[in-house]
Every structure is written in C-alpha cells, then in structure tokens.
Write a protein that holds these residues in place. Structure first.
Motif, short mmCIF file in Angstrom:
data_model
loop_
_atom_site.label_atom_id
_atom_site.label_comp_id
_atom_site.label_asym_id
_atom_site.label_seq_id
_atom_site.Cartn_x
_atom_site.Cartn_y
_atom_site.Cartn_z
N THR A 62 0.82 -1.20 0.00
CA THR A 62 0.00 0.00 0.00
C THR A 62 0.86 1.26 0.00
O THR A 62 0.59 2.22 -0.73
N MET A 63 1.92 1.25 0.79
CA MET A 63 2.84 2.40 0.81
C MET A 63 3.56 2.56 -0.53
O MET A 63 3.72 3.67 -1.04
N ALA A 64 4.01 1.43 -1.11
CA ALA A 64 4.70 1.48 -2.40
C ALA A 64 3.76 2.00 -3.49
O ALA A 64 4.15 2.81 -4.33
N PHE A 65 2.51 1.54 -3.47
CA PHE A 65 1.52 2.00 -4.44
C PHE A 65 1.29 3.50 -4.31
O PHE A 65 1.27 4.23 -5.30
N SER A 66 1.15 3.98 -3.08
CA SER A 66 0.96 5.41 -2.84
C SER A 66 2.16 6.21 -3.36
O SER A 66 1.99 7.26 -3.99
N ALA A 67 3.36 5.70 -3.10
CA ALA A 67 4.57 6.40 -3.56
C ALA A 67 4.61 6.46 -5.08
O ALA A 67 4.91 7.52 -5.67
N LYS A 68 4.31 5.36 -5.74
CA LYS A 68 4.35 5.32 -7.20
C LYS A 68 3.25 6.19 -7.82
O LYS A 68 3.45 6.81 -8.86
N ILE A 117 0.55 1.01 -12.54
CA ILE A 117 1.17 1.44 -11.29
C ILE A 117 0.99 0.38 -10.20
O ILE A 117 1.92 0.08 -9.44
N ALA A 118 -0.20 -0.22 -10.14
CA ALA A 118 -0.45 -1.27 -9.14
C ALA A 118 0.47 -2.47 -9.37
O ALA A 118 1.05 -3.02 -8.42
N ASP A 119 0.62 -2.89 -10.63
CA ASP A 119 1.49 -4.02 -10.94
C ASP A 119 2.95 -3.71 -10.59
O ASP A 119 3.67 -4.57 -10.07
N ASP A 120 3.37 -2.49 -10.86
CA ASP A 120 4.74 -2.08 -10.52
C ASP A 120 4.95 -2.13 -9.01
O ASP A 120 5.98 -2.63 -8.53
N ALA A 121 3.99 -1.63 -8.25
CA ALA A 121 4.10 -1.67 -6.78
C ALA A 121 4.14 -3.11 -6.28
O ALA A 121 4.92 -3.44 -5.37
N LYS A 122 3.33 -3.98 -6.87
CA LYS A 122 3.33 -5.40 -6.47
C LYS A 122 4.70 -6.04 -6.70
O LYS A 122 5.21 -6.77 -5.87
N GLN A 123 5.30 -5.74 -7.82
CA GLN A 123 6.60 -6.33 -8.16
C GLN A 123 7.75 -5.76 -7.33
O GLN A 123 8.73 -6.46 -7.08
N PRO A 126 9.38 -3.75 -1.15
CA PRO A 126 10.42 -4.56 -0.52
C PRO A 126 9.93 -5.93 -0.01
O PRO A 126 10.65 -6.92 -0.12
N VAL A 127 8.70 -5.99 0.50
CA VAL A 127 8.20 -7.27 1.00
C VAL A 127 7.92 -8.22 -0.16
O VAL A 127 8.24 -9.41 -0.09
N SER A 128 7.36 -7.71 -1.26
CA SER A 128 7.17 -8.57 -2.44
C SER A 128 8.49 -9.13 -2.93
O SER A 128 8.59 -10.31 -3.28
N LYS A 129 9.51 -8.28 -2.95
CA LYS A 129 10.83 -8.75 -3.38
C LYS A 129 11.36 -9.83 -2.45
O LYS A 129 11.91 -10.84 -2.90
N ALA A 130 11.19 -9.63 -1.14
CA ALA A 130 11.67 -10.62 -0.18
C ALA A 130 10.92 -11.94 -0.29
O ALA A 130 11.48 -13.00 -0.04
#
Length: 144
Positions: A62-68, A117-123, A126-130
């Motif tokens: 949610t934070m990553a999506f907001s940032a993007k 943007i949502a797909d980019d945030a999902k990918q 940091p937690v998705s990456k981990a």
C-alpha cells in the motif's frame, strides 16, 4: 546506511502444547503477543507468522503503491489492501500463495495507468521482493 528493525520471539515447551510470545521492542506495538500451534493451525486466540507476513505485505504494498502514484502525479483519496497468505502442508509447511486485494479511490487516473502502477508496486515493494519465491497475485479495483 539502511534502516534496521527488529522483533523478538520467546517460546516455551514442545511444538503442539508450547506457547510463545512476540515483541517489537522499538515500537512496543507487539508486547508479549501470544502465538502457538493452535493459533497457527487452529482457532485459538493469538497471532501466527502467516498473519504477520500478511500485515507486513499489505502495509508495504500500500505504501509502495501510494509512492508510485505520487511519482506519476496522482494523490489517492484512499487505498485499502487485504493480503491473504496461504500455508500449504503438502511436502511440509510452506507458503504457497499470496493474494493482494486492493481497492483504491484515485481522482483523475484512468484504468490502464492504475493497473500499470499497481502491478509495478506489487513487483517492487520490498516485502514482495523478499517473498519472491512465493507466487503473488493482485486483484486491483479502481473505485469511485
């Protein structure tokens, strides 16, 4: 230099009848929070690792999506995300799937930009990456 966060776990007893406590000393938000076999595999009160992973993933995404969105010139009115973490018992306990379900109100954005943007945030959160070894799906709904 990066940021470091920590949590602690204390356990007493065997796996099935033992009990544990989790703490987050920096924030103090988890203070002697109970967890155990029956809160993980049954319906006893207490938390479990999968619930905590779900909370971390929902918050991070949610934070990553907001940032993007901000980088693209959009300000969300609201973003609500639910993360569901599945634990499979086939071949031993393993995280088998994570579903992110997000609904957002974002003035002025079109559906294709919203999805990109949502797909980019999902990918890239940091937690998705981990958790990249686990299949992660996203259901994103643009509301309003």
């Amino acid at each position: 230099m990066g940021i470091s966060r920590n949590a602690t776990a204390h356990w007493e007893g065997d796996l099935k009848t033992g009990k544990g406590k989790l703490n987050t000393p920096q924030s103090g938000l988890l203070a002697d929070t109970r967890y155990g076999f029956n809160s993980r595999f049954g319906d006893e009160k207490g938390t479990n690792p999968e619930e905590l992973i779900a909370a971390a993933h929902a918050g991070c995404f949610t934070m990553a999506f907001s940032a993007k969105l901000g980088e693209a010139g959009f300000t969300p009115t609201s973003i609500d995300t639910r993360a569901e973490v599945d634990l499979s018992m086939e071949g031993g306990p393993t995280l088998s799937h994570i579903r992110l379900k997000m609904k957002a109100v974002i003035p002025g954005i079109d559906e294709s930009k919203f999805r990109a943007i949502a797909d980019d945030a999902k990918q890239n959160c940091p937690v998705s990456k981990a958790l990249s070894a686990v299949p992660i799906s996203l259901e994103a709904e643009l509301a309003g």
